[in-house]
Design a protein around this motif. Structure first.
Motif, PDB file in Angstrom:
ATOM      1  N   ILE A  58      47.063  35.036  33.539  1.00  0.00           N
ATOM      2  CA  ILE A  58      46.426  36.234  32.986  1.00  0.00           C
ATOM      3  C   ILE A  58      45.402  35.850  31.923  1.00  0.00           C
ATOM      4  O   ILE A  58      44.303  36.401  31.871  1.00  0.00           O
ATOM      5  CB  ILE A  58      47.491  37.203  32.415  1.00  0.00           C
ATOM      6  N   CYS A  61      42.315  34.592  33.739  1.00  0.00           N
ATOM      7  CA  CYS A  61      41.785  35.475  34.776  1.00  0.00           C
ATOM      8  C   CYS A  61      40.485  36.144  34.326  1.00  0.00           C
ATOM      9  O   CYS A  61      40.397  36.649  33.206  1.00  0.00           O
ATOM     10  CB  CYS A  61      42.818  36.559  35.093  1.00  0.00           C
ATOM     11  N   GLU A  63      37.946  38.961  33.628  1.00  0.00           N
ATOM     12  CA  GLU A  63      38.261  40.320  33.177  1.00  0.00           C
ATOM     13  C   GLU A  63      38.192  41.342  34.316  1.00  0.00           C
ATOM     14  O   GLU A  63      39.042  42.230  34.399  1.00  0.00           O
ATOM     15  CB  GLU A  63      37.298  40.716  32.050  1.00  0.00           C
ATOM     16  N   GLU A  64      37.232  41.201  35.214  1.00  0.00           N
ATOM     17  CA  GLU A  64      37.073  42.203  36.267  1.00  0.00           C
ATOM     18  C   GLU A  64      38.208  42.199  37.297  1.00  0.00           C
ATOM     19  O   GLU A  64      38.374  43.152  38.058  1.00  0.00           O
ATOM     20  CB  GLU A  64      35.717  42.068  36.983  1.00  0.00           C
ATOM     21  N   LYS A  66      41.512  41.197  36.273  1.00  0.00           N
ATOM     22  CA  LYS A  66      42.754  41.113  35.506  1.00  0.00           C
ATOM     23  C   LYS A  66      43.763  42.196  35.887  1.00  0.00           C
ATOM     24  O   LYS A  66      44.941  41.908  36.095  1.00  0.00           O
ATOM     25  CB  LYS A  66      42.440  41.163  34.006  1.00  0.00           C
ATOM     26  N   GLU A  67      43.324  43.441  36.003  1.00  0.00           N
ATOM     27  CA  GLU A  67      44.251  44.523  36.309  1.00  0.00           C
ATOM     28  C   GLU A  67      44.921  44.313  37.668  1.00  0.00           C
ATOM     29  O   GLU A  67      46.137  44.459  37.818  1.00  0.00           O
ATOM     30  CB  GLU A  67      43.522  45.868  36.278  1.00  0.00           C
ATOM     31  N   ARG A  68      44.141  43.930  38.674  1.00  0.00           N
ATOM     32  CA  ARG A  68      44.684  43.714  40.021  1.00  0.00           C
ATOM     33  C   ARG A  68      45.635  42.521  40.055  1.00  0.00           C
ATOM     34  O   ARG A  68      46.704  42.578  40.679  1.00  0.00           O
ATOM     35  CB  ARG A  68      43.534  43.505  41.009  1.00  0.00           C
ATOM     36  N   MET A  70      47.371  41.366  37.558  1.00  0.00           N
ATOM     37  CA  MET A  70      48.587  41.768  36.842  1.00  0.00           C
ATOM     38  C   MET A  70      49.513  42.576  37.762  1.00  0.00           C
ATOM     39  O   MET A  70      50.734  42.392  37.720  1.00  0.00           O
ATOM     40  CB  MET A  70      48.232  42.568  35.588  1.00  0.00           C
ATOM     41  N   GLN A  71      48.955  43.422  38.608  1.00  0.00           N
ATOM     42  CA  GLN A  71      49.763  44.185  39.558  1.00  0.00           C
ATOM     43  C   GLN A  71      50.457  43.243  40.548  1.00  0.00           C
ATOM     44  O   GLN A  71      51.650  43.388  40.823  1.00  0.00           O
ATOM     45  CB  GLN A  71      48.894  45.170  40.338  1.00  0.00           C
TER      46      GLN A  71
END
Length: 76
Positions: A58, A61, A63-64, A66-68, A70-71
């Motif tokens: 993380i 990773c 930034e663009e 990171k959310e995916r 993390m999922q």
């Protein structure tokens, strides 16, 4: 065929260690066991990755993505 999201390196000074994340939630790890055994690959599930390595992934990773990522990692 699955689409690649991104590849993240958590390599040490001497040994490579990269994780590639795919949109079907698959994770491919390519790493070096030692200087004579390089580019070993394996498919992993999120629960097979240590908390320490998840933290590194993380942190490194983009930034663009990171959310995916993390999922996929089921990261808090």
């Amino acid at each position: 065929m699955e689409k690649e999201i991104c590849t993240i390196s958590i390599a040490t000074t001497w040994l490579g260690d990269t994780y590639t994340f795919y949109d079907d939630n698959k994770i491919k790890r390519v790493y070096d066991n030692n200087s004579l055994s390089s580019d070993v690959s394996e498919w992993l599930e999120a629960e097979q990755i240590s908390k320490q390595n998840k933290d590194k992934l993380i942190k490194n990773c983009p930034e663009e993505f990171k959310e995916r990522v993390m999922q996929i990692l089921d990261y808090p």
